[in-house]
Design an enzyme around this catalytic site. Sequence first.
Site, PDB file in Angstrom:
ATOM      1  CG  ASP A 111      15.598  -9.306  -7.423  1.00  0.00           C
ATOM      2  OD1 ASP A 111      14.750  -8.656  -6.773  1.00  0.00           O
ATOM      3  OD2 ASP A 111      16.438 -10.058  -6.881  1.00  0.00           O
ATOM      4  CB  SER A 160      -2.139  -4.457   2.318  1.00  0.00           C
ATOM      5  OG  SER A 160      -2.586  -5.223   3.429  1.00  0.00           O
ATOM      6  CE1 TYR A 203       2.845  -7.078   2.801  1.00  0.00           C
ATOM      7  CE2 TYR A 203       1.159  -6.682   4.458  1.00  0.00           C
ATOM      8  CZ  TYR A 203       1.516  -6.929   3.147  1.00  0.00           C
ATOM      9  OH  TYR A 203       0.538  -7.021   2.181  1.00  0.00           O
ATOM     10  CE  LYS A 227       1.812  -4.172   0.561  1.00  0.00           C
ATOM     11  NZ  LYS A 227       1.817  -4.023  -0.922  1.00  0.00           N
TER      12      LYS A 227
END
Length: 249
Positions: A64, A145, A162, A166
Amino acid sequence: MERWQNRVAVVTGASSGIGAACMKYLANNGMVVVGLARRKELMDALRDQVEPEARARVHAIRCDLRDDQQIIAAFKEIESKYGPVAVLVNNAGTVRVMNLVNENNSQDVNDVINTNVLGVVNCTREAFRSMKANGGDGHVFMINSISGHIVPRIPNHSLNIYAPTKFAVTAMTEVYRQEFLNQNTKVKVTSISPGAVDTEIVPQEMKVALENPPFLQPEDIADALLYSLQTPPHVQIHEMIVKPIGELL
């Protein structure tokens, strides 16, 4: 790929999507590949998807990436069983459907930050330690991304935390370039920033909101990674942006 033959590559988030594609490409091109993810059974199944001679080079460890102690243990196991790390592919990432202004979103926010930022930091630390102690060369990849360069607007949806994670990866790429240099090593770092990729990380409701945009395939990103990996020792591709033809962002 001659200089990487039988050397160890670690791929995080390797149970599906880009990570799985990278595992297969690297194994088929002569590297010993160890996948790290929570779904070990899916990584084990990748052995049947590579060339027969490459199957013995595919390995998996349940890990994990939100747990630093699991990361430390995984890298110790890798070095003891397979040898020093030469390539790290920081691919693990997650996104959650939410808004930053929502109530009761703390767990979702923490999961995204812990996976997309701290998981990268902790894995890179362990991989670099191994690289520096064993010749001072290697290659660290950040599967970033387009959202690490701009914040795309998705109708009635938010990329919430998110996109900031990035953007952090974009900054971290330069920080690592400087730190690897300051440590007197020749370890490279490359950020690969895809546009939309058809993987399970993209929620179905976002695909619908975007009216089924053109998608890259995970193999397209694995191919870009291999290209970067094969550059001469004096060449570093710092940032690569890959978009599907027809993308409007």
